[in-house]
Scaffold this motif. Structure first.
Motif, PDB file in Angstrom:
ATOM      1  N   MET A 497     100.141  56.200 110.209  1.00  0.00           N
ATOM      2  CA  MET A 497     101.391  55.016 110.122  1.00  0.00           C
ATOM      3  C   MET A 497     100.824  54.226 108.961  1.00  0.00           C
ATOM      4  N   ASP A 498      99.581  53.691 109.145  1.00  0.00           N
ATOM      5  CA  ASP A 498      99.524  52.639 108.126  1.00  0.00           C
ATOM      6  C   ASP A 498      99.285  53.106 106.689  1.00  0.00           C
ATOM      7  N   THR A 499      98.752  54.257 106.529  1.00  0.00           N
ATOM      8  CA  THR A 499      98.632  54.672 105.296  1.00  0.00           C
ATOM      9  C   THR A 499      99.652  55.437 104.769  1.00  0.00           C
ATOM     10  N   ASP A 500     100.760  55.875 105.567  1.00  0.00           N
ATOM     11  CA  ASP A 500     101.870  56.669 105.380  1.00  0.00           C
ATOM     12  C   ASP A 500     101.321  58.191 104.880  1.00  0.00           C
ATOM     13  N   THR A 501     100.159  58.809 105.675  1.00  0.00           N
ATOM     14  CA  THR A 501      99.689  59.887 105.285  1.00  0.00           C
ATOM     15  C   THR A 501     100.173  60.889 106.460  1.00  0.00           C
ATOM     16  N   PRO A 502     100.539  62.362 106.413  1.00  0.00           N
ATOM     17  CA  PRO A 502     100.892  63.316 107.350  1.00  0.00           C
ATOM     18  C   PRO A 502      99.919  63.473 108.289  1.00  0.00           C
ATOM     19  N   ILE A 503     100.422  63.937 109.661  1.00  0.00           N
ATOM     20  CA  ILE A 503      99.535  63.966 110.691  1.00  0.00           C
ATOM     21  C   ILE A 503     100.168  65.311 111.606  1.00  0.00           C
ATOM     22  N   SER A 504      99.112  66.116 112.070  1.00  0.00           N
ATOM     23  CA  SER A 504      99.984  67.299 112.604  1.00  0.00           C
ATOM     24  C   SER A 504      98.922  67.559 113.856  1.00  0.00           C
ATOM     25  N   VAL A 505      99.609  68.448 114.831  1.00  0.00           N
ATOM     26  CA  VAL A 505      98.550  68.648 115.993  1.00  0.00           C
ATOM     27  C   VAL A 505      99.148  70.214 116.248  1.00  0.00           C
ATOM     28  N   VAL A 506      97.949  70.760 116.851  1.00  0.00           N
ATOM     29  CA  VAL A 506      97.908  72.155 117.171  1.00  0.00           C
ATOM     30  C   VAL A 506      97.589  72.346 118.803  1.00  0.00           C
ATOM     31  N   ALA A 507      98.659  72.741 119.553  1.00  0.00           N
ATOM     32  CA  ALA A 507      98.315  72.986 120.864  1.00  0.00           C
ATOM     33  C   ALA A 507      98.026  74.538 121.279  1.00  0.00           C
ATOM     34  N   LEU A 508      97.079  74.880 122.055  1.00  0.00           N
ATOM     35  CA  LEU A 508      96.849  76.217 122.339  1.00  0.00           C
ATOM     36  C   LEU A 508      96.749  76.525 124.102  1.00  0.00           C
ATOM     37  N   ASP A 509      96.960  77.734 124.198  1.00  0.00           N
ATOM     38  CA  ASP A 509      96.835  77.876 125.741  1.00  0.00           C
ATOM     39  C   ASP A 509      96.377  79.328 125.770  1.00  0.00           C
ATOM     40  N   ILE A 510      95.225  79.680 126.618  1.00  0.00           N
ATOM     41  CA  ILE A 510      94.655  80.896 126.706  1.00  0.00           C
ATOM     42  C   ILE A 510      95.751  81.777 127.313  1.00  0.00           C
ATOM     43  N   ASP A 511      96.006  82.961 126.854  1.00  0.00           N
ATOM     44  CA  ASP A 511      97.054  83.817 127.512  1.00  0.00           C
ATOM     45  C   ASP A 511      96.265  84.451 128.733  1.00  0.00           C
ATOM     46  N   SER A 539      86.409  77.361 113.745  1.00  0.00           N
ATOM     47  CA  SER A 539      87.697  77.621 112.854  1.00  0.00           C
ATOM     48  C   SER A 539      88.344  76.392 112.361  1.00  0.00           C
ATOM     49  N   LEU A 540      87.876  75.163 112.706  1.00  0.00           N
ATOM     50  CA  LEU A 540      88.337  74.106 112.181  1.00  0.00           C
ATOM     51  C   LEU A 540      87.783  73.338 111.048  1.00  0.00           C
ATOM     52  N   ARG A 541      88.517  72.594 110.407  1.00  0.00           N
ATOM     53  CA  ARG A 541      87.983  71.899 109.151  1.00  0.00           C
ATOM     54  C   ARG A 541      87.100  70.865 109.765  1.00  0.00           C
ATOM     55  N   ARG A 542      86.310  70.129 108.739  1.00  0.00           N
ATOM     56  CA  ARG A 542      85.446  69.187 109.573  1.00  0.00           C
ATOM     57  C   ARG A 542      86.192  67.917 110.137  1.00  0.00           C
ATOM     58  N   GLN A 543      87.292  67.531 109.385  1.00  0.00           N
ATOM     59  CA  GLN A 543      87.927  66.418 110.130  1.00  0.00           C
ATOM     60  C   GLN A 543      88.854  66.445 111.237  1.00  0.00           C
ATOM     61  N   ASP A 544      89.038  67.809 111.666  1.00  0.00           N
ATOM     62  CA  ASP A 544      89.795  68.056 112.648  1.00  0.00           C
ATOM     63  C   ASP A 544      88.982  67.916 114.078  1.00  0.00           C
ATOM     64  N   ASP A 564     102.508  72.940 107.153  1.00  0.00           N
ATOM     65  CA  ASP A 564     101.952  74.209 106.240  1.00  0.00           C
ATOM     66  C   ASP A 564     100.511  74.371 106.385  1.00  0.00           C
ATOM     67  N   VAL A 565      99.783  73.327 106.090  1.00  0.00           N
ATOM     68  CA  VAL A 565      98.159  73.435 106.446  1.00  0.00           C
ATOM     69  C   VAL A 565      97.988  73.764 107.832  1.00  0.00           C
ATOM     70  N   ALA A 566      98.497  72.840 108.671  1.00  0.00           N
ATOM     71  CA  ALA A 566      98.277  72.910 110.144  1.00  0.00           C
ATOM     72  C   ALA A 566      98.472  74.373 110.731  1.00  0.00           C
ATOM     73  N   SER A 567      99.483  74.819 110.209  1.00  0.00           N
ATOM     74  CA  SER A 567      99.801  76.367 111.059  1.00  0.00           C
ATOM     75  C   SER A 567      98.941  77.485 110.186  1.00  0.00           C
ATOM     76  N   HIS A 568      98.193  77.093 108.946  1.00  0.00           N
ATOM     77  CA  HIS A 568      97.272  78.156 108.523  1.00  0.00           C
ATOM     78  C   HIS A 568      96.077  77.909 109.450  1.00  0.00           C
ATOM     79  N   ILE A 569      95.622  76.821 109.898  1.00  0.00           N
ATOM     80  CA  ILE A 569      94.574  76.397 110.821  1.00  0.00           C
ATOM     81  C   ILE A 569      94.845  76.922 112.051  1.00  0.00           C
ATOM     82  N   ALA A 570      96.036  76.946 112.665  1.00  0.00           N
ATOM     83  CA  ALA A 570      96.356  77.494 113.929  1.00  0.00           C
ATOM     84  C   ALA A 570      96.321  78.992 113.854  1.00  0.00           C
ATOM     85  N   GLU A 571      96.712  79.478 112.783  1.00  0.00           N
ATOM     86  CA  GLU A 571      96.705  80.961 112.544  1.00  0.00           C
ATOM     87  C   GLU A 571      95.146  81.463 112.510  1.00  0.00           C
TER      88      GLU A 571
END
Lengths: 642, 121
Positions: A497-511, A539-544, A564-571
């Motif tokens: 919020m302070d730096t006006d940069t994007p932020i995403s979340v990925v939620a997962l659930d084992i089937d 499978s994550l990036r360092r900062q996740d 867009d990037v977050a969905s790549h990570i999710a995939e």
């Protein structure tokens, strides 16, 4: 710093090395594309080794469920890296059982190392610190530097062993550095680096004998360091048993208090270690069965309660290390004889300069010195002594030819503690010496008390840190827990919020997780959760940041990226989980995850709001047939689809 | 020569205690001490002579001090006393006053030597 010295050792071709299969494992793990199957096949070529690894994997389990029965399973439980490390350790034991150094007790060395590994592994399991299998292997190999020096310099090392035996006050590492310009800790760390063992191992063995070693270690090495330090104490006790000396008993006493805090009984723990030690000794063909007699016939409780700090007055009768200094050989001979007669360990020097050099090397507790000597007289010697850190604590008794008060006063000014006139009456000399010893002992006790104090304070700090860590970690998967994730999320959110940069979340659930639990039992369920967590983390990036939010639900916070990037990570996560075959007991298949991705956009009011959007997408994935990623349409679905 | 003179020549109690001090651990102690004494003293007496002729009072007192220590340890107190007097004369710069004392020391040393040899036999 000691790279060159290590290369020299290596050039002798005498360094301990893993035998046949171990060497092949080593080469394989250092290849980039080494496959699990290849490794396991290599290990299986040695049935004894396979048996040992399987046995270890079973004993290193946290929950005592079913015994592990195959190498595959062991690799699954411990991780491939750890299994390779363990295998390496075992082939070292079997391949380096004798050597050219006549003074080096090879069987004793490996027996103590084995006890150290077992004790460290038990402590690790009981305390939930470090990894039990890693603790075992690191303990087994921690002192490998000593073996290495004995193998590469058999004669010089025999001499060091002899010197240490005759004067336990000497510093082994110092002697080694003097002789080889590298000490056994440095050798051990270099060897481990050479073998590609985890960096943690190198850090830990490097500082293992360093009193302030912990300050140099990071969090993950620290836990291993702690169980190893304590494991080494227990190992020493396994070797000494009823012959344990007061110093070791004091260490055990401190350890007992530390363990009490974790509700672990030291005596019980020792019994368990000894039982395993004997069992493992048989497996590795070490004479631990015979050695165990010493510790079986001992009563630790009794030994500890009998080891009350010796009364100071009584202690004045105990021998001390004395340096006698006189330029007249005849006087020196008589003086030394009187001191020896009283039972003390006596060293002699013929002038102040020689005495100063010997003081540094021998660390005497008391010095008896003549006043008039060529080449640094008694007063100059004493002044020089008092300028050094160690010399300040030595009790100095000055021998003067006459009772001339001026000379005596000069002596006290130079820093002597007491004086006696020559020719001395032997009984008076010894009485004055006893007064000095009493003072020395008192001072030593004060220092020991301070040390105990400091250790306790350090222990408290460590305990607090562990509690804090435990409060933030999910015990089963070792992932951050919900509490930790939310705190982290608050910070990341604020930053975005302070730096006006994007932020995403990925939620997962084992089937169909509930079905796994119902059909295969909770043990399998636990393994599935652990495996999914492992794959997720990889499978994550360092900062996740990935966290287990509860049950079979996980959350990943991805700062700085839009959907867009977050969905790549999710995939990436989804396909990695799908490709990973989980094998445990009868269970042998993959699991899948349903994933939802959401990004922040104006209008999303808080963290919970963003998480809710991601969760809704998880439901969409589930209802869409599971094992898929759904991107949240955000707040304005109509606009977007238009 | 009377008894008290004998005692100050060589104190037999000290000799006995040195023999006892060696005990079983170091049976050669007394013999070693005597041979050290006999090896070193002639050279020290000669060094005193040289210091006298060179007028070196500092060297004189230093050598006398060292010999005094050895004598004291063996129980040769009258020789030790002579050395003490030489040492203090030397310290006072009185080389001439020390000359007769050095001469007496030489005679006294011969007597101590004889007494010690008798103890060794």
């Amino acid at each position: 710093m000691f790279r060159k010295e290590f290369e020299e050792l290596k050039a002798t071709g005498q360094l301990p090395s893993p035998s046949g299969v171990g060497m092949r494992i080593l080469t394989l793990t250092q290849e980039e594309d080494c496959s699990i199957d290849e490794l396991i096949e290599t290990m299986q070529a040695d049935p004894a080794l396979t048996g040992r690894i399987v046995k270890l994997a079973t004993s290193a389990q946290v929950s005592t469920s079913r015994p592990i029965s195959s190498l595959n399973e062991a690799a699954m439980r411990l991780g491939l890296k750890t299994v390779s490390t363990v295998a390496l350790g075992f082939t070292l034991v079997t391949g380096n059982r004798s050597g050219a150094c006549t003074r080096f007790d090879y069987d004793g060395y490996w027996s103590e190392s084995l006890a150290c590994g077992i004790a460290a592994s038990k402590l690790s399991r009981e305390l939930g610190r470090a990894d039990p299998a890693e603790a075992f292997t690191c303990g087994l190999m921690a002192a490998i530097g000593e073996l290495a020096l004995a193998c590469t310099h058999p004669e010089d090392y025999a001499e060091i062993i002899d010197r240490l035996a005759s004067d336990p006050g000497l510093d082994r590492k110092l002697l080694e550095t003097e002789a080889f310009r590298i000490n056994h800790c440095e050798v051990a760390a270099s060897l481990m680096a050479d073998w590609g063992l985890p960096e943690r191992f190198q850090d830990v063995v490097m500082y293992l004998e360093d009193e302030t070693g912990e300050d140099s270690l990071d969090e993950s090495s620290m836990q291993l360091f702690q169980v190893l330090v304590d494991g080494a104490i227990i190992a020493k006790y396994c070797m000494a048993g009823r012959q344990a000396d007061p110093v070791l008993l004091e260490q055990l006493n401190l350890l007992r208090r530390r363990l009490d805090a974790g509700d672990i009984d030291l005596a019980e723990l020792c019994d368990e270690v000894v039982a395993d030690w004997v069992e493992w000794g048989a497996v590795l063909e070490l004479p631990t069965e015979d050695m165990a007699e010493r510790v079986r016939s001992a009563n630790l409780e009794q030994q500890l309660s009998g080891n009350k700090v010796i009364e100071v007055v009584e202690a004045a009768e105990l021998p001390v290390r004395v340096l006698a200094v006189d330029d007249d050989p005849l006087s020196l001979r008589v003086l030394a004889r009187h001191l020896k007669e009283a039972g003390h360990e006596v060293h002699t020097a013929r002038n102040g300069r020689e005495a100063l050099a010997m003081t540094l090397k021998l660390r005497p507790q008391i010095i008896v010195t003549d006043l008039n000597m060529p080449d640094l007289n008694g007063l100059e010697f004493c002044k020089a002594l008092r300028r050094s850190r160690f010399g300040k604590r030595i009790y100095v008794l000055l021998l003067t030819g006459d009772g001339n008060e001026e000379r005596v006063l000069e002596g006290f000014e130079a820093g002597v503690d007491d004086f006696i006139t020559k020719p001395f009456i032997p009984r008076v000399l010894l009485a004055r010496l006893r007064a000095g010893i009493r003072l020395v002992r008192l001072q030593e006790q004060v220092e020991r008390d301070q040390e105990i104090h400091m250790k306790n304070a350090m222990q408290m700090t460590r305990l607090n840190r562990q509690l804090k860590e435990a409060a933030n970690t999910d015990f089963l998967t070792k992932l951050p827990n919900r509490r930790c994730a939310m705190a982290h999320f608050e910070r990341t959110w604020k930053h975005a919020m302070d730096t006006d940069t994007p932020i995403s979340v990925v939620a997962l659930d084992i089937d169909h997780f509930k079905r796994v639990n119902d059909d295969y039992g909770h043990d399998v369920g636990d393994v599935v959760l652990q495996e999914t967590s492992r794959v997720l983390r990889q499978s994550l990036r360092r900062q996740d940041l990935a966290a287990r939010m509860g049950g079979e639900e996980f959350l990943v916070i991805c700062p700085g990226v839009a959907v867009d990037v977050a969905s790549h990570i999710a995939e990436r996560v989804r396909s990695a989980v799908e490709e990973n075959v989980v094998e445990f007991g009868k269970f042998k298949r993959n699991v899948t995850v349903s994933v939802g991705v959401a990004q922040y956009e104006p209008g999303i009011v808080d963290i919970d709001h963003l998480m809710r959007l991601a969760d809704e997408s998880v439901y969409s994935s589930k209802s869409g047939g599971r094992n898929r990623v759904t991107i949240s349409p955000g707040l304005t679905p109509k606009l977007r689809s238009a | 020569m009377d008894n008290s003179d004998d005692k100050s020549l060589l104190d037999l109690e000290i000799v006995a205690s040195l023999k006892a001090l060696g005990g079983d651990d170091d049976p050669e102690l007394f013999a070693d001490l005597v041979s050290m004494f006999m090896d070193d003293t002639p050279a020290r007496l000669q060094a005193m002579d040289e210091a006298l002729s060179a007028g070196d009072s500092e060297a004189l007192s230093r050598v006398a001090h060292a010999l005094k220590s050895s004598c004291g340890n063996l129980g040769a107190f009258s020789l030790a006393e002579l050395c003490r007097a030489i040492e203090s004369a030397g310290r006072g710069g009185d080389v001439d006053g020390a000359r007769p004392l050095v001469e007496q020391s030489k005679t006294q040393y011969e007597r101590v030597r004889t007494a010690l040899e008798a103890e060794l036999a």
